[in-house]
Design a protein around this motif. Structure first.
Motif, PDB file in Angstrom:
ATOM      1  N   GLN A  25       2.544  17.645  -3.657  1.00  0.00           N
ATOM      2  CA  GLN A  25       3.262  16.820  -4.623  1.00  0.00           C
ATOM      3  C   GLN A  25       3.073  15.352  -4.267  1.00  0.00           C
ATOM      4  O   GLN A  25       2.743  15.013  -3.137  1.00  0.00           O
ATOM      5  N   ILE A  26       3.356  14.496  -5.222  1.00  0.00           N
ATOM      6  CA  ILE A  26       3.371  13.061  -4.970  1.00  0.00           C
ATOM      7  C   ILE A  26       4.747  12.744  -4.389  1.00  0.00           C
ATOM      8  O   ILE A  26       5.764  13.181  -4.932  1.00  0.00           O
ATOM      9  N   PRO A  27       4.830  12.008  -3.264  1.00  0.00           N
ATOM     10  CA  PRO A  27       6.115  11.773  -2.612  1.00  0.00           C
ATOM     11  C   PRO A  27       7.207  11.225  -3.530  1.00  0.00           C
ATOM     12  O   PRO A  27       8.352  11.671  -3.461  1.00  0.00           O
ATOM     13  N   ALA A  28       6.880  10.285  -4.382  1.00  0.00           N
ATOM     14  CA  ALA A  28       7.899   9.724  -5.276  1.00  0.00           C
ATOM     15  C   ALA A  28       8.465  10.798  -6.203  1.00  0.00           C
ATOM     16  O   ALA A  28       9.674  10.839  -6.458  1.00  0.00           O
ATOM     17  N   LYS A  29       7.617  11.685  -6.691  1.00  0.00           N
ATOM     18  CA  LYS A  29       8.079  12.777  -7.566  1.00  0.00           C
ATOM     19  C   LYS A  29       8.912  13.789  -6.783  1.00  0.00           C
ATOM     20  O   LYS A  29       9.908  14.310  -7.280  1.00  0.00           O
ATOM     21  N   ALA A  30       8.509  14.080  -5.555  1.00  0.00           N
ATOM     22  CA  ALA A  30       9.273  15.007  -4.717  1.00  0.00           C
ATOM     23  C   ALA A  30      10.656  14.433  -4.429  1.00  0.00           C
ATOM     24  O   ALA A  30      11.658  15.161  -4.447  1.00  0.00           O
ATOM     25  N   MET A  31      10.737  13.125  -4.195  1.00  0.00           N
ATOM     26  CA  MET A  31      12.021  12.486  -3.936  1.00  0.00           C
ATOM     27  C   MET A  31      12.902  12.515  -5.181  1.00  0.00           C
ATOM     28  O   MET A  31      14.093  12.806  -5.108  1.00  0.00           O
ATOM     29  N   PHE A  77       0.829  -1.208   0.000  1.00  0.00           N
ATOM     30  CA  PHE A  77       0.000   0.000   0.000  1.00  0.00           C
ATOM     31  C   PHE A  77       0.865   1.260   0.000  1.00  0.00           C
ATOM     32  O   PHE A  77       0.643   2.182  -0.777  1.00  0.00           O
ATOM     33  N   ILE A  78       1.865   1.293   0.869  1.00  0.00           N
ATOM     34  CA  ILE A  78       2.707   2.480   0.973  1.00  0.00           C
ATOM     35  C   ILE A  78       3.468   2.719  -0.329  1.00  0.00           C
ATOM     36  O   ILE A  78       3.477   3.829  -0.862  1.00  0.00           O
ATOM     37  N   GLU A  79       4.092   1.671  -0.844  1.00  0.00           N
ATOM     38  CA  GLU A  79       4.924   1.832  -2.042  1.00  0.00           C
ATOM     39  C   GLU A  79       4.117   2.026  -3.318  1.00  0.00           C
ATOM     40  O   GLU A  79       4.501   2.810  -4.174  1.00  0.00           O
ATOM     41  N   ALA A  80       3.016   1.307  -3.472  1.00  0.00           N
ATOM     42  CA  ALA A  80       2.255   1.359  -4.727  1.00  0.00           C
ATOM     43  C   ALA A  80       1.200   2.459  -4.750  1.00  0.00           C
ATOM     44  O   ALA A  80       0.926   3.035  -5.799  1.00  0.00           O
ATOM     45  N   ARG A  86       3.100   6.828  -4.523  1.00  0.00           N
ATOM     46  CA  ARG A  86       3.155   6.958  -5.983  1.00  0.00           C
ATOM     47  C   ARG A  86       1.944   7.651  -6.601  1.00  0.00           C
ATOM     48  O   ARG A  86       1.994   8.046  -7.756  1.00  0.00           O
ATOM     49  N   LYS A  87       0.856   7.794  -5.837  1.00  0.00           N
ATOM     50  CA  LYS A  87      -0.369   8.345  -6.428  1.00  0.00           C
ATOM     51  C   LYS A  87      -1.008   9.477  -5.643  1.00  0.00           C
ATOM     52  O   LYS A  87      -1.780  10.236  -6.200  1.00  0.00           O
ATOM     53  N   ARG A  88      -0.724   9.580  -4.348  1.00  0.00           N
ATOM     54  CA  ARG A  88      -1.429  10.543  -3.499  1.00  0.00           C
ATOM     55  C   ARG A  88      -0.610  11.804  -3.259  1.00  0.00           C
ATOM     56  O   ARG A  88       0.465  11.732  -2.684  1.00  0.00           O
ATOM     57  N   PRO A  89      -1.114  12.976  -3.665  1.00  0.00           N
ATOM     58  CA  PRO A  89      -0.418  14.216  -3.327  1.00  0.00           C
ATOM     59  C   PRO A  89      -0.508  14.480  -1.819  1.00  0.00           C
ATOM     60  O   PRO A  89      -1.497  14.125  -1.181  1.00  0.00           O
ATOM     61  N   HIS A  90       0.518  15.082  -1.257  1.00  0.00           N
ATOM     62  CA  HIS A  90       0.565  15.341   0.185  1.00  0.00           C
ATOM     63  C   HIS A  90       0.717  16.833   0.451  1.00  0.00           C
ATOM     64  O   HIS A  90       1.587  17.491  -0.127  1.00  0.00           O
TER      65      HIS A  90
END
Length: 88
Positions: free
Chosen positions: A64-70, A47-50, A54-58
């Motif tokens: 931003q989406i955490p994966a994109k921010a990283m 759930f956390i990784e997928a 990867r899909k939820r803006p914070h």
């Protein structure tokens, strides 16, 4: 299995943690049924990784989406050609 956050800190840290655990419980935990702790652990990680990263803006990172921010962080901090990385 009880999901909770045992950390203490500033009210801002706790608000973020509480929001995360509420999302985890409502969107993953209460919708499934898990035979073992290992099954639960794998479902939480999935759930956390997928979904969560990867899909939820914070809101805490400017919606931003955490994966994109990283990815953006690593891009900004990547050494340029010929530059030595900083030591820790």
């Amino acid at each position: 299995m009880r999901l909770s956050c045992g950390r203490t800190g500033s009210c801002h840290d706790n608000a973020v943690a509480e929001s995360f655990f509420a999302t985890l419980k409502n969107e993953m935990y209460y919708r499934g049924s898990f035979a073992t702790r290992a099954d639960t652990k794998h479902a939480v990680i999935r759930f956390i990784e997928a979904e969560y990263n990867r899909k939820r803006p914070h809101s805490t990172i400017g919606y931003q989406i955490p994966a994109k921010a990283m990815e953006a962080f690593f891009e900004r901090t990547r050494p340029t050609a010929g530059e030595l990385p900083m030591a820790a």
